[in-house]
Design a protein around this motif. Structure first.
Motif, PDB file in Angstrom:
ATOM      1  N   ALA A 288      23.333   7.858 -10.099  1.00 42.24           N
ATOM      2  CA  ALA A 288      23.157   9.220  -9.609  1.00 42.24           C
ATOM      3  C   ALA A 288      24.489   9.932  -9.803  1.00 42.24           C
ATOM      4  N   PRO A 289      24.751  11.192 -10.014  1.00 41.09           N
ATOM      5  CA  PRO A 289      25.827  12.019 -10.490  1.00 41.09           C
ATOM      6  C   PRO A 289      26.840  11.862  -9.444  1.00 41.09           C
ATOM      7  N   PRO A 290      28.186  11.962  -9.917  1.00 39.23           N
ATOM      8  CA  PRO A 290      29.182  11.671  -9.085  1.00 39.23           C
ATOM      9  C   PRO A 290      29.345  12.447  -7.639  1.00 39.23           C
ATOM     10  N   ASP A 291      28.790  13.617  -7.596  1.00 34.64           N
ATOM     11  CA  ASP A 291      28.884  14.409  -6.259  1.00 34.64           C
ATOM     12  C   ASP A 291      28.179  13.676  -5.300  1.00 34.64           C
ATOM     13  N   GLN A 292      26.670  13.313  -5.863  1.00 29.11           N
ATOM     14  CA  GLN A 292      26.040  12.550  -4.925  1.00 29.11           C
ATOM     15  C   GLN A 292      26.795  11.344  -4.408  1.00 29.11           C
ATOM     16  N   LEU A 293      27.016  10.573  -5.235  1.00 30.27           N
ATOM     17  CA  LEU A 293      27.941   9.077  -4.460  1.00 30.27           C
ATOM     18  C   LEU A 293      28.950   9.478  -3.934  1.00 30.27           C
ATOM     19  N   ALA A 294      29.699  10.447  -4.156  1.00 26.40           N
ATOM     20  CA  ALA A 294      30.891  10.863  -3.055  1.00 26.40           C
ATOM     21  C   ALA A 294      30.290  11.331  -1.720  1.00 26.40           C
ATOM     22  N   GLU A 295      29.096  12.036  -1.781  1.00 22.72           N
ATOM     23  CA  GLU A 295      28.672  12.116  -0.442  1.00 22.72           C
ATOM     24  C   GLU A 295      28.100  10.906   0.328  1.00 22.72           C
ATOM     25  N   ARG A 296      27.629  10.237  -0.377  1.00 23.64           N
ATOM     26  CA  ARG A 296      27.354   8.803   0.062  1.00 23.64           C
ATOM     27  C   ARG A 296      28.337   8.235   0.816  1.00 23.64           C
ATOM     28  N   LYS A 297      29.513   8.097  -0.168  1.00 24.32           N
ATOM     29  CA  LYS A 297      30.624   7.263   0.306  1.00 24.32           C
ATOM     30  C   LYS A 297      31.218   8.051   1.560  1.00 24.32           C
ATOM     31  N   GLU A 298      31.209   9.372   1.666  1.00 25.28           N
ATOM     32  CA  GLU A 298      31.697  10.049   2.943  1.00 25.28           C
ATOM     33  C   GLU A 298      30.731   9.479   4.048  1.00 25.28           C
ATOM     34  N   HIS A 299      29.367   9.748   3.838  1.00 25.93           N
ATOM     35  CA  HIS A 299      28.602   9.104   5.044  1.00 25.93           C
ATOM     36  C   HIS A 299      28.841   7.913   5.272  1.00 25.93           C
ATOM     37  N   LEU A 300      29.125   6.986   4.329  1.00 27.42           N
ATOM     38  CA  LEU A 300      29.541   5.570   4.796  1.00 27.42           C
ATOM     39  C   LEU A 300      30.673   5.400   5.596  1.00 27.42           C
ATOM     40  N   LEU A 301      31.693   6.272   5.167  1.00 29.51           N
ATOM     41  CA  LEU A 301      33.031   6.296   6.032  1.00 29.51           C
ATOM     42  C   LEU A 301      32.810   6.890   7.502  1.00 29.51           C
TER      43      LEU A 301
END
Length: 475
Positions: A288-301
């Motif tokens: 997935a694009p980096p912005d989607q991965l960053a969003e997933r990371k934020e939700h995980l955090l």
């Protein structure tokens, strides 16, 4: 070496454990506490033995004194009677010493008594064989040696006829007769004591049957059975014990119900962040694009922080109930230093919410308390204020004095709580008010519990200049 030291300490603890000391106090010489029946029987045996020995001494003393007084009284009454008979008799010659048939039942008893009759210095009769001159010279009263015996004598004299009657008794006769009487009495007393002990034994056995039935009722209960004990047809002594145990069982039932609810709610609260973490991980697409991965990371955090906070509060809740709290173990602590450390720990969270923390505490503010538990209380109060303050907002912490006690006031500029909401805010897993911060609803519950254990008072004050919830902690 460390292992041996550990074993030594464990042995010391085992040797000096309170339970062992309690056992030693139950009964001297017993390895463990005996039954009430055996304890009563042993103590009764000691009491009866001591009483029997004292009673025997009293009996011997009393019998000796009474027998001696009675003997003297009989002699004092007998001597005048014999003197009257002798005085009215013509002059008689000495008619010898008495002789008794060996088969005569009371022949030996005459050896214990002395009677000497004289008239005008001439011996007329003597109950013992002795020199006549010695018999005539017997004093009128006192103690004499005669015929290898020691006598106590008493005499009366008729001045008209010159007759004299001397009556005496063997000095050993009083205590020998008293011992005979005491022995017979002691035997009867001992037999009566044995009968009393047997009666008491069977009375104790039947009297303690309700206690045995009560113990059997407890033995037959399942480990998970916390229902009230049957209190019908119980003696008054067991009735109070049963009521106390039923009250204790009721408190245990309530505590277990609360713990079950706590575990159930804790599991439910933990399931939410874990489910969120799982769903976010499953939804990750490495292409997935980096912005989607960053969003997933934020939700995980966010889910991880929520789980971490919940675990932290659960640990605080456990510590609040497990740490021993005694006023004698309190330490002199620097309240200002503790507050500064708590504010420093929460400054990152406050900055992320754009909340300004204002601390007003004198540098010499010291109190006596348990520092670790006090830190938990202060952290929960300030953290709760940061959570519900406006964005941007302000939280004020001030230290002062109120009625001789240290006062800590924590105030925020949030919406506050109604009276109804404030009444429920200390319940477990209850979250009220508006806040975007994750939480489990345990912070103020832990705070309330620790305040009770530390002897502190937490109360709500009317809104101050910030207009939000205003709490005062009195230490």
């Amino acid at each position: 070496m460390p292992q041996s030291d550990s074993n030594l300490k464990q042995g010391d603890l085992k040797q000096n454990s309170p339970r062992e000391n309690d056992r030693k106090r139950c009964w001297i010489g017993e390895p463990r506490c005996p039954s009430i029946r055996s304890l009563l029987i042993k103590r009764l045996a000691w009491v009866l033995t001591g009483t029997w020995i004292l009673a025997l001494g009293v009996i011997v003393y009393g019998a000796t004194d009474e027998f001696e007084e009675s003997l003297r009284s009989r002699i004092a009454n007998t001597a005048p009677i014999i003197l009257g008979i002798v005085s009215n008799q013509p002059n008689l010659e000495f008619f010898g010493f008495p002789e008794f048939d060996e088969d005569y039942e009371y022949a030996e008893d005459f050896d214990d008594y002395l009677m000497v009759i004289t008239r005008n210095g001439r011996l007329m009769y003597s109950s013992v064989v002795a020199d006549k001159a010695e018999l005539v010279a017997i004093p009128t009263s006192g103690h004499i040696e005669l015929a290898d015996q020691r006598w106590e004598v008493f005499s009366v004299t008729d001045d008209d006829t010159g007759a004299r009657v001397v009556i005496g008794f063997d000095e050993t006769e009083t205590w020998k007769s008293a011992l005979q009487i005491s022995g017979v009495t002691a035997v009867h007393f001992l037999l009566a004591t044995v009968m009393i002990v047997v009666a008491i034994f069977f009375s104790l056995r039947s009297g303690l049957l309700p206690l045995e039935r009560f113990a059997d009722q407890l033995r037959r209960r399942e480990a998970t059975d916390l229902s009230p004990l049957d209190d019908t047809d119980l003696p008054a002594e067991l009735d109070s014990i049963t009521k106390a145990m039923n009250s204790h069982l009721g408190r245990l039932t309530t505590l277990l119900d609360q713990e079950r609810d706590f575990v159930s709610n804790a599991a439910h609260e933990l399931r939410t962040p874990l489910t969120a973490i799982q769903s976010q991980v499953e939804a990750i697409d490495l292409n997935a694009p980096p912005d989607q991965l960053a969003e997933r990371k934020e939700h995980l955090l966010q889910a991880t922080r929520r789980g971490a906070r919940l675990i932290s509060q659960l640990l605080d809740h456990s510590r609040s109930q497990s740490i021993a709290v005694e006023a004698a173990s309190f330490k002199q602590v620097d309240l200002s230093a503790i507050l500064q450390q708590v504010v420093a720990d929460l400054i990152h969270k406050a900055d992320s919410r754009k909340v300004e923390l204002i601390l007003d505490a004198p540098s010499n503010a010291t109190i006596r308390s348990e520092p670790d538990l006090l830190s938990i209380v202060l952290r929960n109060l300030i953290d709760n204020a940061v959570k519900y303050a406006d964005r941007p907002g302000r939280v004020s912490i001030s230290v002062g004095s109120q009625s001789g006690r240290t006062s800590i006031i924590v105030e925020d500029d949030g919406p506050g709580l109604s009276d109804e909401e404030y009444g429920r805010v200390f319940e477990k897993f209850v979250r009220l008010g508006q806040s975007e911060e994750p939480g489990a609803g345990l912070g103020l519950t832990i705070t309330s519990t620790l305040c009770d254990r530390l002897g502190m008072t937490l109360r709500r004050l009317p809104p101050g200049r910030l207009g939000g919830l205003r709490l005062e902690l009195l230490i």
